[in-house]
Design a protein around this motif. Sequence first.
Motif, PDB file in Angstrom:
ATOM      1  N   LEU A 171       0.834  -1.198   0.000  1.00 23.61           N
ATOM      2  CA  LEU A 171       0.000   0.000   0.000  1.00 23.61           C
ATOM      3  C   LEU A 171       0.873   1.253   0.000  1.00 23.61           C
ATOM      4  N   LYS A 172       1.914   1.224   0.830  1.00 23.60           N
ATOM      5  CA  LYS A 172       2.834   2.378   0.865  1.00 23.60           C
ATOM      6  C   LYS A 172       3.454   2.605  -0.514  1.00 23.60           C
ATOM      7  N   ALA A 173       3.905   1.517  -1.133  1.00 16.90           N
ATOM      8  CA  ALA A 173       4.535   1.640  -2.458  1.00 16.90           C
ATOM      9  C   ALA A 173       3.520   2.140  -3.488  1.00 16.90           C
ATOM     10  N   ALA A 174       2.282   1.646  -3.392  1.00 15.17           N
ATOM     11  CA  ALA A 174       1.265   2.031  -4.376  1.00 15.17           C
ATOM     12  C   ALA A 174       0.861   3.494  -4.228  1.00 15.17           C
ATOM     13  N   LEU A 175       0.899   4.003  -2.989  1.00 18.97           N
ATOM     14  CA  LEU A 175       0.372   5.352  -2.750  1.00 18.97           C
ATOM     15  C   LEU A 175       1.447   6.435  -2.733  1.00 18.97           C
ATOM     16  N   THR A 176       2.725   6.042  -2.805  1.00 18.69           N
ATOM     17  CA  THR A 176       3.788   7.045  -2.656  1.00 18.69           C
ATOM     18  C   THR A 176       4.561   7.226  -3.950  1.00 18.69           C
ATOM     19  N   PRO A 177       4.289   8.326  -4.666  1.00 20.77           N
ATOM     20  CA  PRO A 177       5.079   8.567  -5.877  1.00 20.77           C
ATOM     21  C   PRO A 177       6.549   8.738  -5.470  1.00 20.77           C
ATOM     22  N   GLY A 178       7.440   8.238  -6.281  1.00 20.64           N
ATOM     23  CA  GLY A 178       8.868   8.417  -5.969  1.00 20.64           C
ATOM     24  C   GLY A 178       9.499   7.186  -5.362  1.00 20.64           C
ATOM     25  N   ILE A 179       8.683   6.269  -4.816  1.00 26.19           N
ATOM     26  CA  ILE A 179       9.273   5.031  -4.291  1.00 26.19           C
ATOM     27  C   ILE A 179       9.517   4.079  -5.457  1.00 26.19           C
ATOM     28  N   ARG A 180      10.753   3.587  -5.546  1.00 27.73           N
ATOM     29  CA  ARG A 180      11.105   2.645  -6.617  1.00 27.73           C
ATOM     30  C   ARG A 180      11.348   1.269  -6.029  1.00 27.73           C
ATOM     31  N   LEU A 181      10.751   0.270  -6.640  1.00 25.24           N
ATOM     32  CA  LEU A 181      10.963  -1.122  -6.244  1.00 25.24           C
ATOM     33  C   LEU A 181      11.904  -1.710  -7.296  1.00 25.24           C
ATOM     34  N   VAL A 182      13.194  -1.755  -6.979  1.00 29.53           N
ATOM     35  CA  VAL A 182      14.183  -2.148  -7.992  1.00 29.53           C
ATOM     36  C   VAL A 182      14.487  -3.634  -7.856  1.00 29.53           C
ATOM     37  N   HIS A 183      14.158  -4.376  -8.874  1.00 30.35           N
ATOM     38  CA  HIS A 183      14.460  -5.806  -8.850  1.00 30.35           C
ATOM     39  C   HIS A 183      15.883  -6.024  -9.345  1.00 30.35           C
ATOM     40  N   ILE A 184      16.688  -6.716  -8.544  1.00 30.12           N
ATOM     41  CA  ILE A 184      18.074  -7.023  -8.916  1.00 30.12           C
ATOM     42  C   ILE A 184      18.182  -8.547  -9.007  1.00 30.12           C
ATOM     43  N   PRO A 185      18.002  -9.109 -10.211  1.00 25.64           N
ATOM     44  CA  PRO A 185      17.977 -10.579 -10.337  1.00 25.64           C
ATOM     45  C   PRO A 185      19.253 -11.241  -9.823  1.00 25.64           C
ATOM     46  N   ASP A 186      20.409 -10.626 -10.060  1.00 27.35           N
ATOM     47  CA  ASP A 186      21.673 -11.233  -9.603  1.00 27.35           C
ATOM     48  C   ASP A 186      21.692 -11.457  -8.096  1.00 27.35           C
ATOM     49  N   LEU A 187      20.988 -10.605  -7.368  1.00 24.35           N
ATOM     50  CA  LEU A 187      20.975 -10.708  -5.905  1.00 24.35           C
ATOM     51  C   LEU A 187      19.696 -11.368  -5.407  1.00 24.35           C
ATOM     52  N   ASP A 188      18.794 -11.749  -6.318  1.00 27.25           N
ATOM     53  CA  ASP A 188      17.482 -12.291  -5.957  1.00 27.25           C
ATOM     54  C   ASP A 188      16.829 -11.359  -4.922  1.00 27.25           C
ATOM     55  N   ALA A 189      16.826 -10.072  -5.251  1.00 20.46           N
ATOM     56  CA  ALA A 189      16.385  -9.074  -4.264  1.00 20.46           C
ATOM     57  C   ALA A 189      15.566  -7.969  -4.918  1.00 20.46           C
ATOM     58  N   VAL A 190      14.653  -7.420  -4.131  1.00 20.63           N
ATOM     59  CA  VAL A 190      14.035  -6.141  -4.494  1.00 20.63           C
ATOM     60  C   VAL A 190      14.507  -5.112  -3.476  1.00 20.63           C
ATOM     61  N   VAL A 191      15.102  -4.050  -3.982  1.00 21.63           N
ATOM     62  CA  VAL A 191      15.619  -2.989  -3.140  1.00 21.63           C
ATOM     63  C   VAL A 191      14.677  -1.796  -3.283  1.00 21.63           C
ATOM     64  N   VAL A 192      14.223  -1.274  -2.152  1.00 23.85           N
ATOM     65  CA  VAL A 192      13.235  -0.194  -2.184  1.00 23.85           C
ATOM     66  C   VAL A 192      13.952   1.113  -1.897  1.00 23.85           C
ATOM     67  N   ILE A 193      13.878   2.039  -2.858  1.00 24.22           N
ATOM     68  CA  ILE A 193      14.624   3.292  -2.719  1.00 24.22           C
ATOM     69  C   ILE A 193      13.762   4.480  -3.150  1.00 24.22           C
ATOM     70  N   ARG A 194      14.191   5.656  -2.696  1.00 25.51           N
ATOM     71  CA  ARG A 194      13.735   6.895  -3.304  1.00 25.51           C
ATOM     72  C   ARG A 194      14.910   7.859  -3.223  1.00 25.51           C
ATOM     73  N   THR A 195      14.815   8.961  -3.936  1.00 23.69           N
ATOM     74  CA  THR A 195      15.892   9.948  -3.849  1.00 23.69           C
ATOM     75  C   THR A 195      15.314  11.272  -3.390  1.00 23.69           C
ATOM     76  N   ASP A 196      16.156  12.027  -2.676  1.00 18.41           N
ATOM     77  CA  ASP A 196      15.765  13.349  -2.204  1.00 18.41           C
ATOM     78  C   ASP A 196      16.958  14.251  -2.489  1.00 18.41           C
ATOM     79  N   ALA A 197      16.806  15.103  -3.528  1.00 16.27           N
ATOM     80  CA  ALA A 197      17.928  15.926  -4.011  1.00 16.27           C
ATOM     81  C   ALA A 197      19.101  14.994  -4.310  1.00 16.27           C
ATOM     82  N   ASP A 198      20.214  15.168  -3.597  1.00 15.34           N
ATOM     83  CA  ASP A 198      21.411  14.403  -3.902  1.00 15.34           C
ATOM     84  C   ASP A 198      21.557  13.167  -3.011  1.00 15.34           C
TER      85      ASP A 198
END
Length: 285
Positions: free
Chosen positions: A186-213
């Motif tokens: 729900l948080k991911a669906a409702l929050t623009p800017g949250i990225r769910l990055v799938h990294i197959p090599d690591l068998d992982a989803v990393v959840v990130i966002r950026t704020d300026a730098d």
Amino acid sequence: MDDLHFRSDYARTAEGLSELGRLIRDVFEIDISPLDRLGHDPSVIAFGWWRQDRLVANVSLYERRLFLRGECVSALGVQSVAVRPQWRGKGLFRDLMRRALRHADGRTELVILATETPSLYRPFGFRQVRETIFSAGWVSRQSQAGCRNLSLARNEDVALLLDLFSRRAPTSLFASACDHSSLFLLKAALTPGIRLVHIPDLDAVVVIRTDADTLILLDIVAPEIPTLEDIRTHLDVECSRIEVHLTPDRLGWRPEGQHSVDTGYMVRGPFPAEGSAYMLSTMRI
Ligand SMILES: CC(C)(COP(=O)(O)OP(=O)(O)OC[C@H]1O[C@@H](n2cnc3c(N)ncnc32)[C@H](O)[C@@H]1OP(=O)(O)O)[C@@H](O)C(=O)NCCC(=O)NCCS
């Protein structure tokens, strides 16, 4: 008040969930209907006062699975605390909290919630706890191919995420949460800017966002928690600083700075991480 009746059987029926969703939308302006597709948490028990077929006041409990100082701890969370405006000031919230806590007391020592109004909960034995944000400089690496942002609009991506959730390891053994996926999604669906990055090599989803730098690491869903260096070599993000909103003991990384923050958490009962530097995931509503 005579025309109200109490119910606690509605969190698992379509009609009950729809009425709970309407109350949450009206009081908080939050739309929980994405969970009809993404999956509601089946552990929720809702305590509510109803007028005919309308829910007018609600307090819900849900199961939480936490890792605290190396132990897996079962706790209960309080959520969806709401009373319709015309029914406020009549003791409905107090009554429902008492009922919910009576239910919790026979089952767990630890009850946890997040609020912007701590004074509401102190009379019920809750106390505030502070969390910590960890930070350091960040040098971006040339990313390796194969990562992509998942989209919750795609059923295959949701299935991939749910599969990882079913196999996920705790992000920290010192203090982390391994809860049902619903609040995360729900948080991911409702929050623009949250990225769910799938990294197959690591068998992982990393959840990130950026704020300026600044790159902000919000969560990692994986059967084995990768190091931050592993993540760095796969992420295609240009930033000069990182903030980690997780307890970093499994990341093979030493933060350069940390600062304590009020994330709204309150606890009732023993909370082994209290007073230490930790952060449960903020991937919750
Ligand atoms: C907060 C809310 C749930 C209270 O419901 P309610 O049925 O009016 O509360 P009650 O009548 O049972 O009041 C219980 C106690 O809480 C206190 N209280 C009520 N609203 C409060 C508020 N916003 N802040 C602090 N205390 C409050 C009352 O004064 C009362 O205290 P008392 O026991 O010393 O008399 C309701 O106002 C609401 O839905 N607000 C909007 C949503 C919200 O803020 N939910 C909580 C999110 S964590």
